[in-house]
Design an enzyme around this catalytic site. Sequence first.
Site, PDB file in Angstrom:
ATOM      1  N   LYS A   8      34.780  73.304  17.360  1.00 58.61           N
ATOM      2  CA  LYS A   8      34.654  71.975  17.975  1.00 58.61           C
ATOM      3  C   LYS A   8      34.204  70.959  16.928  1.00 58.61           C
ATOM      4  CE  LYS A   8      29.931  73.074  19.404  1.00 58.61           C
ATOM      5  NZ  LYS A   8      29.082  73.532  20.528  1.00 58.61           N
ATOM      6  N   TYR A  33      17.771  47.912  -0.384  1.00 60.33           N
ATOM      7  CA  TYR A  33      17.336  47.014   0.698  1.00 60.33           C
ATOM      8  C   TYR A  33      15.881  47.227   1.085  1.00 60.33           C
ATOM      9  CZ  TYR A  33      22.325  46.135   1.637  1.00 60.33           C
ATOM     10  OH  TYR A  33      23.642  45.796   1.558  1.00 60.33           O
TER      11      TYR A  33
HETATM   12  C1  PLP Z   1      28.682  74.864  20.170  1.00 63.86           C
HETATM   13  C2  PLP Z   1      28.699  76.004  21.072  1.00 63.86           C
HETATM   14  C3  PLP Z   1      28.606  77.313  20.591  1.00 63.86           C
HETATM   15  C4  PLP Z   1      28.333  77.645  19.139  1.00 63.86           C
HETATM   16  O1  PLP Z   1      26.957  77.472  18.887  1.00 63.86           O
HETATM   17  P1  PLP Z   1      26.360  77.860  17.459  1.00 63.86           P
HETATM   18  O2  PLP Z   1      24.893  77.811  17.642  1.00 63.86           O
HETATM   19  O3  PLP Z   1      26.854  76.819  16.499  1.00 63.86           O
HETATM   20  O4  PLP Z   1      26.878  79.197  17.146  1.00 63.86           O
HETATM   21  C5  PLP Z   1      28.738  78.352  21.482  1.00 63.86           C
HETATM   22  N1  PLP Z   1      28.938  78.115  22.791  1.00 63.86           N
HETATM   23  C6  PLP Z   1      29.001  76.876  23.304  1.00 63.86           C
HETATM   24  C7  PLP Z   1      29.207  76.688  24.742  1.00 63.86           C
HETATM   25  C8  PLP Z   1      28.873  75.776  22.465  1.00 63.86           C
HETATM   26  O5  PLP Z   1      28.943  74.551  22.977  1.00 63.86           O
END
Ligand code: PLP
Length: 390
Positions: free
Chosen positions: A39, A271
């Site tokens: 993702k 800045y």
């Molecule tokens: C993002 C996500 C994962 C992976 O989590 P990690 O801690 O990065 O391994 C697994 N399951 C779901 C539902 C997620 O949203």
Amino acid sequence: MNETASLRARAEIDLAALRANVRVLRERAAGAQLMAVVKSDGYGHGAVPCARAARAAGATWLGTATPHEALALRAAGLDGRIMCWLWTPGGPWREAIEADIDVSAGGMWALREIVVAAEAAGRPARVQLKADTGLGRGGCQPADWPELVGAARDAERAGHLRITGLWSHFACADEPGHPSIAAQLAVYRDLVAYAEKEGVDPEVRHLANSPATLTIPEAHFDLVRTGIAMYGISPAPELGTSAELGLRPVMTLAAAVALVKDAPAGHGVSYGHHYTTPADTTLGLIPVGYADGVPRHASGSGPVLVGGKVRTVAGRIAMDQFVVDLGGDRPEAGAEAVLFGPGDRGEPTAQDWAEAAGTIAYEIVTRIGARVPRVYVNETADEVTGGVPR
Ligand SMILES: *Cc1c(COP(=O)(O)O)cnc(C)c1O
């Protein structure tokens, strides 16, 4: 000198490291399948090349949050099982069903939309039912589980869908021994047992994210969903460093020094003048900023390897650039500045930046902006081009 040496900035993505991490995680969860979670553009690493590399290393499932991310994987030619879980009403259910993507339902509205879309598509949907076993975020509350399971079974018997999975997500898997872990496991087992008693015969039952894959073997069930660990980053420093977990960070963020110049003592820098040179010195301009995902919260604290020494961001991080005090050193303009990487050349890690910015390493890599080209190394031709010549 390679073709990328002249880039302003680059995020180098080591696909051999990713493949090795997938193999380590598969060993840690022997007996379970592995879902590569890609993702948010593969946590900033590039979803498609990472998905291909993970597949090559034995990941049988790919996981995304949104359906659009899942559809993009299919469009890029990735076959096999793909699941996505973050749906909103009116989402592209029919497209997902036609693309043979496993969808998720954590409430009755989703199930109703799935049935309508499956009828329109003229084929059954693959549906995974999501339970909230205690995270308190997505998924069906235990009290509502019988209604969701009952409706899904009715739709399954009517030929609208096949219930392919029963799943949930942990709240505190990165805190070994947290009482919620055992509680969630117990609720999950009960909800699975109830669904199976009602006739559900899922292909996969799954609960484990990266920290659970690494530390909670009883949570592996049929499938583990690994994101951050696959990218070589420890889910939490308390679980060990990447090296201690047998993982290798996949992303290196580097930039070409844009300018080196003398500055007298007492010169304000960037800045707001939050840094003032303590003595006559040299300043280096690093041409990346918060538009590239370098967190502004790490102003005055983020570490950078320049000319063999780790320097600290001097003053504020701006949109496109920041400054380091080089203490009299004079690297050439164009010299490499490494913000983070695996750490074995003395460079900082994403975890170091997380600490400097008061966040987690997940956010450091995921937020690297689209303006930074991803440069793939140790890739096979297929991973980057999908077998199509560039
Ligand atoms: C993002 C996500 C994962 C992976 O989590 P990690 O801690 O990065 O391994 C697994 N399951 C779901 C539902 C997620 O949203």
